[in-house]
Design an enzyme around this catalytic site. Structure first.
Site, PDB file in Angstrom:
ATOM      1  N   CYS A   1      30.954 -63.837  90.936  1.00 55.64           N
ATOM      2  CA  CYS A   1      31.063 -62.438  90.467  1.00 55.64           C
ATOM      3  C   CYS A   1      29.701 -61.758  90.324  1.00 55.64           C
ATOM      4  O   CYS A   1      29.633 -60.545  90.138  1.00 55.64           O
ATOM      5  CB  CYS A   1      31.811 -62.389  89.151  1.00 55.64           C
ATOM      6  SG  CYS A   1      33.416 -63.168  89.261  1.00 55.64           S
TER       7      CYS A   1
ATOM      8  N   ASN B   1      40.112 -58.215  88.148  1.00 48.69           N
ATOM      9  CA  ASN B   1      38.821 -58.817  88.474  1.00 48.69           C
ATOM     10  C   ASN B   1      38.779 -59.104  89.982  1.00 48.69           C
ATOM     11  O   ASN B   1      39.525 -59.937  90.476  1.00 48.69           O
ATOM     12  CB  ASN B   1      38.669 -60.108  87.660  1.00 48.69           C
ATOM     13  CG  ASN B   1      37.380 -60.844  87.938  1.00 48.69           C
ATOM     14  OD1 ASN B   1      36.685 -60.574  88.920  1.00 48.69           O
ATOM     15  ND2 ASN B   1      37.055 -61.801  87.096  1.00 48.69           N
TER      16      ASN B   1
ATOM     17  N   HIS C   1      30.388 -55.849  85.847  1.00 50.54           N
ATOM     18  CA  HIS C   1      31.470 -56.574  86.518  1.00 50.54           C
ATOM     19  C   HIS C   1      32.741 -56.374  85.700  1.00 50.54           C
ATOM     20  O   HIS C   1      32.732 -56.487  84.473  1.00 50.54           O
ATOM     21  CB  HIS C   1      31.089 -58.061  86.606  1.00 50.54           C
ATOM     22  CG  HIS C   1      32.217 -58.936  87.051  1.00 50.54           C
ATOM     23  ND1 HIS C   1      33.021 -58.612  88.119  1.00 50.54           N
ATOM     24  CD2 HIS C   1      32.676 -60.128  86.562  1.00 50.54           C
ATOM     25  CE1 HIS C   1      33.923 -59.571  88.270  1.00 50.54           C
ATOM     26  NE2 HIS C   1      33.740 -60.488  87.339  1.00 50.54           N
TER      27      HIS C   1
END
Ligand code: UT7
Length: 324
Positions: free
Chosen positions: A112, A281, A251
């Site tokens: 990520c 996500n 993020h």
């Protein structure tokens, strides 16, 4: 020369799983998912749609947005943890698809934190004078690696791609950066490749080695600290305080992580751009997709100073202070 953003584009697949759809797979409900994560829906790639398909569409939009031809790109860096192939790399597939015949191409894996890490690499190539135009793509089809029998992970993940083109400029661009890793805690978020690890495989409900397994609360604690410290460091390097920054684009993992970090940073949530409600996500895609939407919604404007910050598998983190 500085690395200045000259174009951006994003893409997410058409199919959407709402929280109600997730109730068909696992014992969960909309209220739990919204309260514990902030997520309401996620985009899911079709069976015949893969990371490079999403990445190609985002790349084409970024070129159009920048008003340049693909042959003007010197380098394509693609960050992903869900590649179509081990070889060719996703970046090479995208290079072929968009016909960027003059561009070098390689993939990176920083989970990520991948897009921010790609941005850091682009900055180096541009500042050394080696390259003038570098495209950084964050693309992931996490649905392909999701265990839809595991309620602690499947409600989180979605698919998307975002692409940003950095160009050499005398104006401010990527101003300061901070990347790091804590490999000692790598076992908190895993997905297996060739290594046979029976213990790891057995920790998955599906027993599918490629599926993502995560120790959620431990990763969450790491994420709050990593996001806070990295954001502080990129400000400090330039003698700024967080108040000098117009927008923070983190993020998009969990609204609770973002709210906790905002509290530690002493910034109002108004300063932080979020869109995880609509995407979940999406790993390396989350930051560039959010950057695109922040611009589209007029939140991020030319001349603004903003921070991008990622955290996740590895465990890794990365932040950059950028003037748009
Ligand atoms: O992108 C990479 C970085 N990733 C992240 O940053 C993700 C970080 N982690 C998280 O976002 C959170 O840890 C989760 C959303 C995954 C979980 O939230 P949590 O507050 O840490 O919950 P928990 O894992 O401590 O679980 C609390 C309870 C458990 O039940 P018991 O043991 O207390 O009875 C879980 O079984 O919630 C249960 N639970 C669920 N209940 C309904 C877990 N998932 C679900 C679900 N629906 N989907």
């Amino acid at each position: 020369m500085n690395a200045k953003i000259i174009g951006m584009g994003h893409y997410a697949p058409q199919k959407v799983y709402t929280n109600t759809d997730m109730e068909k797979f696992v014992e969960t409900n909309d209220e739990w998912i919204v309260q514990r994560t902030g997520i309401k829906q996620r985009h899911i790639a079709a069976d015949d749609e893969f990371t490079t398909d999403l990445a190609t569409k985002a790349a084409q939009k970024a070129l159009e947005n920048a008003g340049i031809g693909a042959e003007e790109l010197d380098l394509i860096i693609l960050a992903t943890v869900t590649p179509d192939y081990f070889t060719p790399s996703c970046s090479c597939v995208v290079q072929k698809n968009i016909n960027a015949k003059n561009a070098a191409a390689f993939d990176i894996n920083a989970a990520c934190s991948g897009f921010v890490t790609g941005t850091v690499i682009a900055k180096q190539f541009i500042e050394t004078g080696l390259y003038k135009r570098v495209m950084v793509i964050g693309a992931d089809a996490l649905s392909k690696a999701t265990d839809y029998t595991d309620r602690s992970t499947c409600i989180l993940f979605g698919d998307a791609a975002g692409a940003v083109i950095y160009g050499a400029s005398e104006e401010n661009g990527v101003m300061s950066i901070d990347i790091g890793a804590n490999g000692a805690d790598g076992d908190k978020l895993t997905s297996l490749a060739y290594r046979y690890d029976e213990e790891e495989i057995n920790m998955r409900l599906s027993k599918n080695p490629n599926h993502i397994r995560m120790a959620g609360s431990e990763v969450m604690n790491f994420a709050v600290r990593a996001m806070t410290k990295a954001a502080q460091r990129v400000c400090k390097e330039k003698g700024f305080t967080i108040n000098d920054v117009d927008v923070i684009i983190p993020h998009q993992a969990n609204i609770r992580i973002i709210e906790s970090a905002a509290k530690l940073l002493k910034v109002d949530m108004n300063k932080i751009f979020t869109n995880l409600e609509f995407y979940g996500n999406t790993s390396s895609a989350s930051v560039p997709v959010a950057m695109c939407e922040a611009v589209e919604q007029g939140v991020l404007k030319r001349g603004d100073k903003f921070i991008i910050v990622g955290f996740g598998g590895g465990l890794t983190w990365g932040a950059a202070l950028i003037e748009y």
